[in-house]
Design an enzyme around this catalytic site. Structure first.
Site: not given
Ligand code: DQA
Length: 140
Positions: A104, A84, A17, A74, A77, A71, A22, A108, A97, A95, A9-10, A99
């Site tokens: 942070r 699963d 954003r 959110a 978390h 990635n 980012y 997170r 990220h 996994e 998401p996002n 950032s």
């Molecule tokens: C993220 C870190 C997450 O906490 C955040 O919700 C994101 C991006 C990152 O790539 O740093 O959407 O996964």
């Protein structure tokens, strides 16, 4: 070698954003750099803001791809459903990220999915994805 990159998401808003966190590049732009860096690897890309669609994609590729770079945004978390899904497939998942989540907000710092992943890479900007692909290529 086939690797699936999955953004949650996002992450469709990368470049727009919170650019101070980012960065200023969209993922599609970066994907071309990644493909040029690994010309012998098939790098497929999928993004969704919907938890169930991320799970469907993990199921779809999770038995015959060589790796998944995830990635989960959110969902990382708190999504037991993603945990699963990762546990349910045989393809190794890394996994990532962009950032450094540990620098942070406290919420997170916890990942619901790390325990099912081969490893975790965070804090290197978009280069986190390259490091993850590299890790999959060098996996014993
Ligand atoms: C993220 C870190 C997450 O906490 C955040 O919700 C994101 C991006 C990152 O790539 O740093 O959407 O996964």
């Amino acid at each position: 070698m086939r690797i699936q990159i999955i953004n949650g998401p996002n992450l469709n808003l990368l470049g727009v954003r919170e650019p101070e966190i980012y960065g200023r590049h969209g993922f599609e732009e970066y994907l071309q750099v990644l493909r040029d860096t690994f010309p012998d690897v098939q790098l497929d890309y999928y993004q969704s803001n919907v938890e169930g669609e991320l799970i469907n994609k993990i199921h779809e590729v999770g038995f015959d791809y060589d790796g998944i770079v995830l990635n989960a945004g959110a969902y990382t978390h708190y999504s037991i459903a993603l945990l699963d899904a990762i546990k349910g497939v045989s393809t190794p998942v890394i996994e990532v990220h962009i950032s450094n989540v540990h620098k942070r907000e406290e919420f997170r710092h916890h990942s619901a999915i790390s325990s099912a992943c081969l490893g975790v890479i965070c804090g290197f900007g978009l280069d986190s994805y390259r490091l993850a692909v590299d890790a999959l290529l060098h996996k014993k």
